[in-house]
Design a protein around this motif. Structure first.
Motif, mmCIF file in Angstrom:
data_model
loop_
_atom_site.group_PDB
_atom_site.id
_atom_site.type_symbol
_atom_site.label_atom_id
_atom_site.label_comp_id
_atom_site.label_asym_id
_atom_site.label_seq_id
_atom_site.Cartn_x
_atom_site.Cartn_y
_atom_site.Cartn_z
ATOM 1 N N ILE A 69 0.816 -1.214 0.000
ATOM 2 C CA ILE A 69 0.000 0.000 0.000
ATOM 3 C C ILE A 69 0.850 1.265 0.000
ATOM 4 N N LEU A 70 1.891 1.253 0.837
ATOM 5 C CA LEU A 70 2.708 2.460 0.981
ATOM 6 C C LEU A 70 3.311 2.931 -0.345
ATOM 7 N N PRO A 71 3.878 2.022 -1.152
ATOM 8 C CA PRO A 71 4.443 2.493 -2.425
ATOM 9 C C PRO A 71 3.387 3.133 -3.335
ATOM 10 N N VAL A 72 2.192 2.539 -3.384
ATOM 11 C CA VAL A 72 1.162 3.068 -4.293
ATOM 12 C C VAL A 72 0.805 4.505 -3.911
ATOM 13 N N PHE A 73 0.701 4.776 -2.617
ATOM 14 C CA PHE A 73 0.311 6.122 -2.197
ATOM 15 C C PHE A 73 1.487 7.070 -2.051
ATOM 16 N N LEU B 224 -3.118 6.882 5.463
ATOM 17 C CA LEU B 224 -3.124 7.395 6.828
ATOM 18 C C LEU B 224 -2.826 6.272 7.806
ATOM 19 N N PHE B 225 -3.486 5.130 7.583
ATOM 20 C CA PHE B 225 -3.249 4.006 8.483
ATOM 21 C C PHE B 225 -1.825 3.487 8.348
ATOM 22 N N CYS B 226 -1.258 3.531 7.136
ATOM 23 C CA CYS B 226 0.137 3.092 6.959
ATOM 24 C C CYS B 226 1.087 3.995 7.719
ATOM 25 N N ILE B 227 0.863 5.287 7.626
ATOM 26 C CA ILE B 227 1.770 6.226 8.291
ATOM 27 C C ILE B 227 1.696 6.045 9.800
ATOM 28 N N TYR C 95 0.642 -2.371 21.663
ATOM 29 C CA TYR C 95 1.149 -1.367 20.734
ATOM 30 C C TYR C 95 1.411 -2.006 19.382
ATOM 31 N N ILE C 96 2.030 -3.190 19.397
ATOM 32 C CA ILE C 96 2.337 -3.872 18.147
ATOM 33 C C ILE C 96 1.065 -4.453 17.524
ATOM 34 N N ILE C 97 0.243 -5.103 18.353
ATOM 35 C CA ILE C 97 -0.915 -5.800 17.786
ATOM 36 C C ILE C 97 -1.995 -4.817 17.351
ATOM 37 N N VAL C 98 -2.277 -3.808 18.150
ATOM 38 C CA VAL C 98 -3.307 -2.844 17.771
ATOM 39 C C VAL C 98 -2.682 -1.740 16.919
ATOM 40 N N GLY C 99 -1.667 -1.100 17.470
ATOM 41 C CA GLY C 99 -1.042 0.014 16.765
ATOM 42 C C GLY C 99 -0.344 -0.406 15.495
ATOM 43 N N GLY C 100 0.126 -1.623 15.445
ATOM 44 C CA GLY C 100 0.797 -2.131 14.260
ATOM 45 C C GLY C 100 -0.149 -2.956 13.406
ATOM 46 N N ILE C 101 -0.435 -4.155 13.876
ATOM 47 C CA ILE C 101 -1.189 -5.120 13.068
ATOM 48 C C ILE C 101 -2.593 -4.619 12.728
ATOM 49 N N LEU C 102 -3.328 -4.159 13.712
ATOM 50 C CA LEU C 102 -4.704 -3.747 13.427
ATOM 51 C C LEU C 102 -4.744 -2.538 12.503
ATOM 52 N N PHE C 103 -3.833 -1.593 12.692
ATOM 53 C CA PHE C 103 -3.793 -0.444 11.794
ATOM 54 C C PHE C 103 -3.448 -0.893 10.381
#
Lengths: 198, 332, 554
Positions: free
Chosen positions: C279-283, C360-363, C400-408
């Motif tokens: 996703i990040l490269p496309v945007f 936004l979610f990637c950032i 932080y990793i599971i919600v802030g990382g994976i879920l995002f």
């Protein structure tokens, strides 16, 4: 992007060296090996740590004949699939049947050994740590042999009805991979339980 | 988040944020941990500032502007030099962190007990702590007493950690990191508190229903006070004739099957030693202040007071309850 | 080529009930959708479990929940999250998009695929049946209450009578078979079924990362299966694997569990990396920076992750050199992880960043994963971990990793691929509301959650004493939940509303470069009317930029 062959079907991939069936079976073998590794680790860690009860030396007799049976079945399996690849139906069925018989002999032997342990020696999975790790490890292997025998029997029945043709040799070779894996595991289990453990 | 860590740091020596603040160490193991933690926080903080700034910069500088020509930007596929740079630098950081960490691990874990160390065997139970003092031949429960350690008179306490049932963990943050109590796996830890006082903690490995109420209290005393306490604990139980009824009921109601009261026939090991129950500030493993009213409530129906407590509710009349409580109140 | 031609769906088979169609399907897209919907339902359920717990913990010594109920809730919350939310949703996206991205018709073993899904689904239902069996429902029935890692000997029949633990074991054994099946399928599909021209070095990073994940699953879930079989034997056959009285070692359960448990979290994060890498490269309008390094780093992470497990056991009394070894391996795994962050940063650098909701979610992922990784380094420092282990600092770190990382990352994937799966765009306005509410709620809850850990609060406690200085922080943590609930409600509404009323997406709404955008939205059953052949990692870039195709530079 050019449209190359319009109908590259999936089936033809099976006869390539990297076929789905082989890759899939390798994956299964890797996963099963990991399960065995954990049970083997438990066996090794708990070797000599039982607080009571019979020791391996006191109770185990080395199953030489049954081991020879199981290991030879790998050879007969190999010859069976080789025969099928060359279209030699009778040879295939004979060797396949011998493989099945050798595997069944191994399993029956194991069950008889256990019968003696449980009913004559009073040695069960709950007797001590040795019992726990012995029955679980050998039992895990035996259950894999049993599953293999079911698969082998299915193919045997299909073969007797003439349904297993030369073009199915690849599938039988994939099943053979499983069988060889089960044999290889036995080599390890045998060495640890009947070799190191005693 | 890092700001909160700094806040804890800074507040450590002023008005305490908490009696269990890991950044307010008062014993050598806790201090060693504090120092290496501060070091790691500095390094990770620096990494955070650098990378965060780069990310923020990139997000702002390279955003698509209005009225843009619609051409794609230059496609850059990679750079071996950059990959090398941002591999080598982290590896160096890892080496530095690892070496400093290994040093602290060794210093804390492999410390040998000096000759005059106090030795205590702590046995974890569901949901209380037994403390045996093999050097002094007595056991107590739930409140650990140790002497203070000063540079002139270094007298650490070495704890042997065992478990009678499931996994527990001994965690008094201001004195040391936590160490687990695991059945069939004895562990050791040590503390050398520098200030007299009470240090709090609690069990830190989920051990069942009442895990949250398996609290820890460590009383650090001056050498004289500690000797006095030891001497008191070594005595057999007070034998007050006025509570003979209660003492009998203690046997009749089978309390003696679980509890020990030295000098009587009660020698049970399932529950805490009650020989000097009244010398303790709290009951139910730190959960309740040790008042007559709380004691009565506790004996009447332990699981109602502390959900999950394994001490059963014993059938008794109010009168019997009063007698037993009165008896226990004499065990100073 | 498929982008230009119109691929018409084949005529639908007559009079086949819709329910039967979905129950018996072996189509990877339908199975993928079932995995995703299944996981979303359990996401809501585990969220409710979290809400109940956070109410109980908002103030010291509350009696909103009993200890027994609370202990069941955190056990179910953790078990559900790992096995019935995170894994299914990631397998779901993988199932849907791996065949499309490699130009294949379906997964290697479609029937095994269906079997794997239904095993996983049944496992979850079995686990939740425990709430309704034995005991009072308000107390949590017979749900397991031993924590999601179920340490021995708490799980022995002596200390866990009743069947809670058995539900835990059986449901995960069943789901585990499903996971291993999925692993086999991913590996076989990616190795054997790529379209012509797509060598391993030309396949999307999404495929690479699912390949590594699939392989990892094979050696990760199996140790758990083994350990659970041992536990079953202890509980039902009287064996002594973890029985101290007979010489058994409870610590062996810890080793076996974490030999599963640590690589498991990489099974969760690597597919999340896959989403970001697509996703990040496309945007950013740029190719991913450092494709070979990304592949090597992912493979490296996969391997090293198998050797770090005892960093969950720094406090159990391993010898000092044992602890030191695991400090080293754990810190080493941070290096390839950091490399990925730098490569994503470099991808954005010099780009033209479009702030659509997926981006936004990637950032946010990048910022949050950075922080989570850094607290991981703190935890890797064993002496620091002697304080932080089993405290709320650890709970904050992994959330932080599971919600802030994976879920995002999963949210980014939803916004990016929902158009492909349904043919409709999700609302950008609602997406931004979802994003910002989620950011606020996430940070309120999980930033401040670190503090009680630093102040000595252990985890898995149903309540805490008033004098510890933890109350105010816990209140803030609980308040953050409100914002997250609002965010998720908006998200669900967005999906339902957009499914019916969203703008029509077309084949390629994001102007992206991988093969799934070369077919219709949603794709026909057969995926591609003609088998694609590729020359580079971005086949659609080559088509759209014939003067400057990727294959000239790769």
């Amino acid at each position: 992007m050019s449209a190359t062959s319009a109908n590259v079907t999936v089936e033809s991939a099976e006869s390539q060296p990297l076929s789905r069936g082989r890759v899939g079976m390798w994956c299964l073998i890797i996963a099963e090996s990991a399960i065995f590794l954990i049970f083997i680790t438990a066996y090794l860690v708990y070797m000599g740590k039982s607080v009571n009860g019979p020791t391996p030396r006191q109770i185990l007799t080395v199953p030489v004949i049954t081991t020879i049976c199981l290991l030879s079945s790998s050879f007969t399996m190999h010859w069976a699939t080789g025969a099928l690849r060359e279209g030699k139906q009778l040879l295939f069925r004979v060797f396949w049947f011998i493989t099945l018989a050798l595997g069944a002999t191994f399993l029956i032997s194991t069950l008889r050994e256990w019968h003696r342990f449980i009913y004559q020696e009073n040695f069960t999975i709950s007797t001590n740590l040795f019992g726990t790790t012995f029955y679980s490890l050998v039992g895990l292997h035996a259950s894999h042999v049993a599953v293999g025998l079911i698969a082998l029997s299915t193919v045997m029945v299909l073969a007797l009805f003439g349904k297993v043709k030369q073009e199915h040799h690849e599938r039988c070779e994939v099943l053979a991979m499983y069988w060889h894996f089960v044999d290889a595991i036995w080599v390890v289990v045998f060495t640890i339980v009947y070799g190191l453990g005693r | 988040m890092l700001c909160s860590a700094t806040a804890c740091f800074a507040a450590a020596n002023s008005a305490p944020l908490s009696p269990t603040n890991i950044f307010a160490p008062d014993s050598t193991p806790a201090r060693s941990i504090f120092r290496i933690s501060a070091f790691v926080l500095e390094i990770t903080g620096a990494i955070f500032v650098v990378v965060f700034s780069l990310l923020a910069y990139a997000v702002i500088k390279f955003r698509e502007r209005k009225g843009d020509d619609g051409h794609e930007p230059a496609q850059v596929y990679g750079s071996n030099q950059m990959e090398l740079a941002w591999t080598v630098l982290p590896v160096l950081i890892v080496v530095v962190l690892f070496l400093s960490t290994a040093q602290v691990i060794h210093r804390v874990q492999d410390a040998k007990a000096p000759a005059d160390a106090v030795h205590v065997t702590a046995v974890g139970h569901q949901f209380w702590w037994a403390y045996e003092y093999p050097q002094y031949n007595f056991s107590t429960a739930n409140e650990l007493h140790v002497p203070v350690s000063s540079p002139q008179d270094d007298r650490p306490t070495f704890l042997k950690l065992l478990s009678a049932d499931v996994d527990h963990s001994f965690w008094v943050p201001r004195l040391a990191g936590k160490t687990d109590l695991i059945p069939n796996h004895p562990n050791t830890m040590w503390i050398d508190p520098h200030q007299p006082g009470i240090y709090l903690g609690q069990c830190a490995q989920f051990c069942g229903t009442a895990h949250a109420n398996m609290l820890l209290r460590v009383y650090v005393q001056t050498p004289d006070d500690f000797q006095k306490w030891v001497h008191e604990q070594e005595q057999p139980a007070v034998n007050d004739p006025s509570v003979v009824l209660g003492r009998t009921l203690f046997v009749v109601k089978a309390c003696f099957a679980c509890h020990t009261i030295r000098g009587t026939i009660a020698a049970g090991k399932v529950g805490p030693d009650l020989t000097h129950l009244m010398s303790r500030d709290t009951i139910a493993s730190g959960m309740l202040p040790n008042t007559p009213e709380n004691l009565r409530r506790w004996i009447q129906d332990p699981p109602a007071v502390k959900e999950g407590a394994l001490m059963p509710k014993v059938d008794m009349t109010d009168e019997q309850l009063t007698q037993i409580t009165a008896y226990l109140e004499t065990l100073k | 080529m498929a982008t230009d031609s119109i691929t018409l769906p084949l005529p639908r088979a007559e009079s086949r009930s819709v329910v039967l169609d979905w129950l018996c399907t072996v189509d990877h897209k339908k199975i993928g959708l079932m995995y995703i919907v299944y996981a979303l339902i359990f996401l809501v359920i585990m969220g409710c479990e979290a809400i109940l717990m956070r109410i109980q913990l908002a103030r010291p010594e509350l009696h909103f929940l009993t200890a027994a109920a609370f202990n069941r809730l955190f056990t179910m919350h953790g078990t559900t999250g790992i096995f019935f939310v995170a894994m299914p949703i990631l397998f779901g996206f993988g199932n849907y998009f791996v065949p499309l991205m490699i130009g294949a018709r379906d997964m290697a073993f479609p029937r095994l695929n269906a079997f794997s899904f239904w095993m996983t689904a049944f496992g979850g239902i079995l686990l939740y049946a425990s709430f309704f069996s034995g005991g009072s429902l308000l107390q949590g029935g017979s749900a397991p209450s031993v924590g999601w890692f179920a340490y021995a000997p708490l799980t022995s029949p002596v200390f866990s009578p009743g069947h809670g633990t058995d539900f835990w074991i059986l449901s995960l054994l069943v789901a585990g078979v499903g996971s291993i099946g999925a692993g086999v399928n991913f590996v076989a599909t990616i190795l054997c079924m790529r379209c012509p021209g797509m060598t391993l070095s030309k396949m999307p990073l999404f495929a690479w990362m699912n390949l590594v994940t699939g392989g990892l699953v094979l050696v990760t879930i199996s140790p758990l299966t083994a350990a659970q079989l041992m536990l079953m034997a202890d509980r039902f056959l009287g064996s002594h694997f973890f029985d101290p009285a007979a010489g058994g070692q409870p610590i062996m359960w810890m080793h076996f569990f974490w030999i599963f448990g640590h690589p498991e979290v990489y099974v969760l994060i690597i597919p999340s990396f896959a989403f970001i890498s697509e996703i990040l490269p496309v945007f950013s309008r740029k190719a991913i920076f450092g494709y070979p390094a990304m592949v090597a780093a992912t493979a490296g992470i996969g391997f090293v992750s198998l050797g770090v497990w005892a960093h969950h056991m720094f406090t159990v009394g391993m010898p000092s050199y044992g602890n030191a070894f695991f400090v080293l391996t754990t810190m080493i795994v941070a290096v390839p992880t950091g490399i990925k962050i730098f490569n994503w940063l470099a991808t954005m650098w010099g780009g033209k960043i479009r702030f659509a909701t997926p981006m936004l979610f990637c950032i946010a992922f990048l910022f949050q994963f950075l922080i989570g990784g850094l607290t991981g380094i703190m935890l890797a420092t064993a002496p620091f971990d002697w304080q932080l282990n089993n405290s709320y600092f650890v709970v904050a770190h992994f959330h932080y990793i599971i919600v802030g990382g994976i879920l995002f990352a999963i949210f980014a994937a939803f916004y990016y691929w929902f158009p492909k799966m349904t043919g409709r765009m999700l609302s950008e306005t609602l997406g931004k509301w979802h994003f910002w509410l989620m950011v606020i709620g996430f940070h309120l809850t999980f930033d401040f959650m670190h503090v009680p850990g630093l102040l000595g609060m252990p985890r898995r406690v149903y309540t805490y004493q008033a004098g510890r200085g933890w109350g105010a922080w816990n209140m803030i943590v609980s308040i953050g939940v409100i914002f997250q609930v609002a965010a998720i409600l908006i998200f669900v509404y967005n999906m339902v509303h957009s499914y019916f009323k969203g703008a029509v997406a077309g084949n390629d709404p994001w102007d992206a470069w991988t093969l799934e955008w070369a077919t219709t939205s949603p794709p026909p059953d057969y995926n591609f009317s003609t088998v694609p052949a590729v020359r580079s990692r971005r086949p659609l870039w080559d088509l759209k930029h014939p003067e400057d195709p990727d294959w000239k530079y790769e």
